[in-house]
Design a protein around this motif. Structure first.
Motif, PDB file in Angstrom:
ATOM      1  N   ASP A 148       8.447  30.863 113.028  1.00 29.09           N
ATOM      2  CA  ASP A 148       8.769  32.099 113.743  1.00 29.09           C
ATOM      3  C   ASP A 148      10.002  32.774 113.155  1.00 29.09           C
ATOM      4  O   ASP A 148      10.238  33.951 113.368  1.00 29.09           O
ATOM      5  N   ASP A 183       6.115  38.186 122.766  1.00 29.01           N
ATOM      6  CA  ASP A 183       5.456  38.593 121.526  1.00 29.01           C
ATOM      7  C   ASP A 183       5.732  40.078 121.292  1.00 29.01           C
ATOM      8  O   ASP A 183       5.300  40.920 122.073  1.00 29.01           O
ATOM      9  N   TYR A 215      12.811  35.455 122.557  1.00 27.07           N
ATOM     10  CA  TYR A 215      11.973  35.537 121.364  1.00 27.07           C
ATOM     11  C   TYR A 215      11.929  34.150 120.729  1.00 27.07           C
ATOM     12  O   TYR A 215      12.965  33.505 120.653  1.00 27.07           O
ATOM     13  N   GLU A 226       9.041  33.792 122.501  1.00 23.89           N
ATOM     14  CA  GLU A 226       8.160  33.713 123.673  1.00 23.89           C
ATOM     15  C   GLU A 226       7.612  35.102 124.024  1.00 23.89           C
ATOM     16  O   GLU A 226       6.440  35.250 124.380  1.00 23.89           O
ATOM     17  N   ASN A 264      15.454  38.795 122.547  1.00 21.90           N
ATOM     18  CA  ASN A 264      16.266  37.887 121.736  1.00 21.90           C
ATOM     19  C   ASN A 264      17.740  38.197 122.034  1.00 21.90           C
ATOM     20  O   ASN A 264      18.066  39.326 122.380  1.00 21.90           O
TER      21      ASN A 264
END
Ligand SMILES: [Zn+2]
Length: 231
Positions: A186, A111, A107, A109, A87
């Motif tokens: 998310d 995990d 993030y 994507e 991120n």
């Protein structure tokens, strides 16, 4: 105050919290004021907010340098240091990207419960105000440790209310950082971190944890080491 990113000394502040979020977090006026500073007080020279500066200070502590992050880009570690940034870490990305072994993981994507890298890959893992959105954050911290080399460190921030304990938001009204109308699940806040934030990296197996500030209590960052090696 000096900016740990660029050395700047002039800062500007604009409030970023909104009434709904202050209510969801049950923040007192003074808590809301320091969270506003954490996110909204920025260095005029490089644009880093206090959160990013605290994080830069944690990275500088790992590097063992009194230089700013910008100066450290020209230091002995700059070519070889392997960094995973998950991120965008506030405004640090343009600086981190210039380290030789830099890798970015978007993030959500990437995990955080299953970080897609082999064991012992990185010297440093960095994330900022991301872990509070991850359902099993202790497992995510274990994943960060798994991809760290021995002697490596995780440097990260979470929004922290220093005068109370961490609370799980499950069962409470959904809270988002950002606009709830456009936010996805998310970005739901799962956890509000408090004074015991440092205990979770310990639970995840890190050997020691230090706390770094830009302007306490407005902004703190954690540096959690995966054992010690001589650097
Ligand atoms: Zn700066």
């Amino acid at each position: 105050m000096h900016c740990g990113v660029c050395g700047g000394t002039v800062f500007s502040c604009r409030p970023v919290l909104w009434d709904g979020l202050i209510k969801e977090w049950q923040l007192s006026r003074s808590e809301a004021d320091y969270i506003d500073r954490q996110q909204g007080e920025t260095c005029d020279q490089c644009g880093a907010n206090l959160r990013s500066i605290a994080l830069a200070n944690a990275v500088r502590a790992f590097l063992g340098t009194a230089q700013t992050l910008q100066e450290a880009l020209h230091g002995p570690d700059s070519r070889t240091l392997s960094i995973l940034e998950i991120n965008e870490a506030g405004t640090l990305t343009p600086f981190l990207r210039r380290f030789g072994g830099y890798v970015f993981g978007a993030y959500p994507e990437v995990d955080m419960h299953a970080i897609p890298y082999a064991d012992a890959t990185f010297d440093v893992v960095i994330h900022s105000d991301t872990l509070e959105h991850v359902p099993n954050f202790v497992h995510a911290l274990k994943e960060c440790r798994r991809v760290l080399k021995p002697g490596g460190a995780l440097c990260y921030t979470v929004p922290t209310i220093v005068g109370r304990m961490t609370r799980d938001r499950s069962g409470l009204q959904k809270s988002f950082h950002g606009n709830p109308a456009t936010a996805s699940d998310d970005l739901v806040v799962q956890t509000e971190f408090g004074a015991d934030a440092w205990t979770y990296p310990m639970l995840a197996g890190f050997t020691d944890v230090s706390i770094h500030t830009a302007a306490y209590p407005a902004a703190t960052a954690l540096m959690a080491r995966n054992g010690w090696t001589v650097r």
